[in-house]
Design an enzyme around this catalytic site. Structure first.
Site, mmCIF file in Angstrom:
data_model
loop_
_atom_site.group_PDB
_atom_site.id
_atom_site.type_symbol
_atom_site.label_atom_id
_atom_site.label_comp_id
_atom_site.label_asym_id
_atom_site.label_seq_id
_atom_site.Cartn_x
_atom_site.Cartn_y
_atom_site.Cartn_z
ATOM 1 N N SER A 1 -3.215 3.993 -11.292
ATOM 2 C CA SER A 1 -4.094 4.726 -10.378
ATOM 3 C C SER A 1 -5.442 5.019 -11.027
ATOM 4 C CB SER A 1 -3.450 6.053 -9.970
ATOM 5 O OG SER A 1 -2.331 5.844 -9.155
ATOM 6 N N HIS B 1 -6.182 12.175 -7.216
ATOM 7 C CA HIS B 1 -4.825 12.640 -7.521
ATOM 8 C C HIS B 1 -4.494 12.524 -9.015
ATOM 9 C CE1 HIS B 1 -3.561 8.270 -6.865
ATOM 10 N NE2 HIS B 1 -2.854 8.569 -7.944
ATOM 11 N N ASP C 1 -9.659 10.273 -1.838
ATOM 12 C CA ASP C 1 -8.879 10.189 -3.070
ATOM 13 C C ASP C 1 -9.728 9.684 -4.238
ATOM 14 O OD1 ASP C 1 -6.732 10.519 -4.736
ATOM 15 O OD2 ASP C 1 -5.748 8.637 -4.197
#
Length: 326
Positions: A269, A135, A165
């Site tokens: 992230s 992402h 992911d």
């Protein structure tokens, strides 16, 4: 010699004449001691392997990285039981862990059709392979990476796996980087000390610490390429039947995550979750922002973060390196 005295038989025969003045020959030949047997020194492959084993034992933890450099820059540094990242006496020392692993964590800035995304990544080879979240780079038209020494690099996407992911990107023309040692998330236990390194809000190399709060948490993320992508490296996800950081949409996937109370904020992230020995045990992927936040930009850590186990990353590397996009 008379007949009554019998005859004398020599123990051996000889055709040469016998001089009566010579002494009689011995009744047996003397036994000669054999020359001592000298073992031949092994110089073949077995001897070489033994020498290498001795050297490896003497070098200890440094052998993994040295072997990587000898066998090619594209080799992933995978931690074994003897791999030393943090000295034994510094195990669990946050400052020592940060000093050892920070050079292996980068900041990622991706340009998207509708804006930009900021996240983090973990260097896994010295020539610039970097693991991050899908992402963070999904739908990116260009990617810039900043390493811990402040240098900026251009990167391109090698492969993505939206079902986990995960994404693999590669720096152009990079060499001599310090890869992180990938550990074994199968041995992680609740209560283990962990350190998180990333770039929350663009603050490169931010270090936080905590413990493993739980294992095998079900985290559900969107698999739609541009679903909910914001400018803060976050991604909409579901946990415990509730949605966070936006609507996940109808296309989702669920993975098992490591839960930690180490502070994670927007931009963490794709960064590293590290154990007490300095081995990467997870890729930070989501944070529980709390229901009081009006939007993802107002969100802050409340001690509920999630990371993709590194064993999942290792099992997915071949697919990512093959250029898979899903």
């Amino acid at each position: 010699m008379t007949e009554s005295q019998g005859t004398y038989e020599q123990p051996y025969s000889s055709s040469a004449p016998v001089n009566p003045e010579w002494p009689p020959p011995p009744p047996y030949q003397p036994i000669t001691e054999p020359a001592p047997h000298r073992k031949k020194r092994t110089r073949g492959p077995v001897g070489l392997l033994a020498a290498v084993a001795i050297v490896a034992a003497a070098v200890g933890g440094g052998t993994a990285y040295a072997f990587q450099e000898l066998t090619g820059e594209g080799t992933t540094a995978t931690a074994g039981t003897s791999t030393t990242v943090v000295p034994t006496g510094k195990r669990g020392d946050v400052a020592a862990i940060a000093a050892a692993v920070s050079p292996s964590v980068v900041e990622i800035n991706a340009t998207l059709a509708g804006g930009s995304s900021t996240g983090s990544g973990v260097i896994i080879t010295s020539d610039g392979e970097i693991v991050t979240n899908n992402h963070v780079v999904s739908g990116a038209s260009s990617i810039k990476v900043r390493t811990s020494d402040g240098r900026s690099h251009t990167a391109e996407v090698v492969g993505t796996d939206s079902s986990k992911d995960l994404a693999l990107i590669k720096l152009r023309g990079a060499s001599g980087l310090k890869p992180a040692a990938l550990g074994d998330s199968g041995g992680v236990q609740v209560g283990d000390t962990v350190v998180a390194i990333g770039s929350p809000e663009g603050l490169t190399g931010t270090v936080t610490s905590g413990i493993v709060s739980a294992l095998n948490r079900d985290v559900t993320v969107s698999t739609d390429e541009n679903q909910g992508q914001g400018g803060d490296g976050q991604w909409p996800f579901q946990f415990g039947g509730r949605e966070f950081n936006g609507d996940t949409g109808s296309s989702t996937t669920t993975y098992k995550a490591i839960q930690t109370d180490a502070s994670l904020n927007p931009g963490n992230s794709g960064g590293a979750l590290i154990d007490a020995s300095g081995h990467v045990i997870g890729i930070n992927s989501a944070m529980y922002a709390g229901s009081q936040a009006a939007s993802s930009s107002d969100a802050g850590s409340i001690g509920l973060g999630f990371a993709i186990p590194v064993d999942t990353v290792k099992s997915d590397l071949a697919k990512l390196r093959a250029g898979s996009g899903s």
